[in-house]
Design an enzyme around this catalytic site. Structure first.
Site, PDB file in Angstrom:
ATOM      1  CG  ASP A   1     -38.343  42.121 -20.482  1.00 27.65           C
ATOM      2  OD1 ASP A   1     -38.071  43.080 -19.749  1.00 27.65           O
ATOM      3  OD2 ASP A   1     -37.500  41.492 -21.138  1.00 27.65           O
TER       4      ASP A   1
ATOM      5  CG  ASP B   1     -38.353  46.451 -17.221  1.00 25.72           C
ATOM      6  OD1 ASP B   1     -37.401  46.256 -16.451  1.00 25.72           O
ATOM      7  OD2 ASP B   1     -38.386  45.982 -18.372  1.00 25.72           O
ATOM      8  CD  GLU B   2     -37.477  40.332 -16.654  1.00 24.00           C
ATOM      9  OE1 GLU B   2     -37.325  39.176 -17.027  1.00 24.00           O
ATOM     10  OE2 GLU B   2     -36.523  41.066 -16.293  1.00 24.00           O
TER      11      GLU B   2
END
Length: 358
Positions: free
Chosen positions: A12, A107-108
């Site tokens: 993350d 993004d995770e």
């Protein structure tokens, strides 16, 4: 004999949108920064940096409220195209280590590296390498959690934020989870957490004293999940196939839309925006329903949908009328969208012909 424990990484990036902005403009570093909508237009904070979090600001908070907590907060509008480019770079790095990548946002992601040949099969070394490569390639920091399951890995990734790594070995799961507050359990929101606290369960260790029957009595079908999670048991697999179920667009209006004719006047603009999104998603052949969403000035919300295989402005207008009449009051948000099925529709042409004859 027990199967070997899985190796799951939850990775993350740290305050992703804000980090990208600080990367591109170093003068933003060290000052409270939020990315989000304007306070005078009912904007909300999409993300904020750690300097802003000190003031109690967090994502999904109203920008106006954030400005009250920190009058010197700098709010900049999101630059989604820039974040998508960074996201593509990040996802390509994840994919270098395993095919089993389950994205949760831009993004995770969860990564199952149980069978990855990289870094001598060490999930911790893989996580370190991924974080280093994100920093070198994208120019922002990422945090990671390594654990035998998704639930523990996600909590672990938060443990040493920002720019941290935390490992929970299989034999450490029991003690690690035991000390967690119940609000950390996956699926436990504010209401459930308050109920658990009121019933005397502050930590997972407290919850372990409850039988399955007691948990189900208080929390219904979610009780069984609580029974497992407070013991650190989570058998969900990392699933790369996250099917897209709908395509939609919505708009929150600065001034409430007063009546039905005013709502209908805004529909063509929403419709055009939706057509662009459907085309970009390549979803034309999979449409099986149309829907509209209305949020009224009192925050009451309603959705109306019908079976259809192509976007059709007059149908959206009928749905909007049906929805508006349910409360007949000013509106703060309008949305239009399509639901998608798993199979292509071969009958498209005849359906277009039907619309043409009406």
């Amino acid at each position: 004999m027990n199967a070997p424990a899985r190796k799951i990484i939850h990775c993350d990036c740290d305050c992703f949108y804000a980090s990208v902005e600080m990367r591109d403009d170093p003068s933003l570093r060290g000052r409270p920064l939020a990315v989000g909508g304007r306070p005078d237009q009912r904007g909300v904070v999409a993300t904020c940096n750690y300097e802003a979090r000190v003031f109690g600001i967090h994502s999904a908070m109203a920008t106006a409220q954030a400005m009250k907590l920190c009058p010197e907060l700098l709010v900049i509008p999101p630059a989604m195209e820039k974040y998508r480019i960074a996201s593509t770079q990040i996802m390509e790095i994840y994919a270098d280590y395993t095919d089993l990548v389950e994205p949760l946002s831009l993004d995770e992601a969860y990564l199952d590296v149980s069978n990855s040949p990289h870094c001598k099969g060490s999930a911790t070394l893989i996580a370190q390498e991924i974080r280093r490569r994100i920093f070198e390639t994208v120019g922002i920091t990422a945090s990671a959690g390594v654990a035998p399951n998704k639930f523990v890995a996600k909590i672990a990734s938060d443990w040493n934020k920002p720019d941290g790594l935390f490992l929970v070995r299989p034999e450490e799961v029991d003690a690690f989870v035991s000390a967690l507050p119940v609000k950390k359990l996956h699926g436990v929101g504010k209401v459930t957490a308050a109920k658990l606290n009121k019933l005397g369960a502050q930590t997972c260790a407290d919850l372990r004293g409850w039988t399955m029957q007691e948990l189900q009595h208080h929390f219904g079908s979610f009780g069984a999940r609580l029974h497992d999670l407070c013991r650190g048991i989570d058998n969900r697999e990392v699933s790369p196939e996250r099917e897209r179920k709908s395509v939609s667009t919505e708009e929150t209006y600065t001034v409430d839309v007063p009546d039905l004719p005013a709502c209908l006047a805004l529909l063509p603009d929403l419709y055009e925006h939706l057509l662009g999104r459907i085309k970009r998603a390549g979803a034309e052949k999979f449409i099986n329903k149309l829907f509209i969403k209305i949020k009224f000035s009192d925050f009451q919300q309603t959705t109306v949908e019908c079976v259809a295989y192509a976007p059709h402005l007059p149908t959206f207008a009928r749905l909007m009328e049906t929805g508006w009449l349910r409360a007949s009051r000013p509106v703060r948000l309008l949305g239009v969208g399509v639901r998608l099925g798993d199979t292509e529709h071969v009958e498209q042409l005849s359906l277009f012909d039907e619309h043409a004859t009406h």
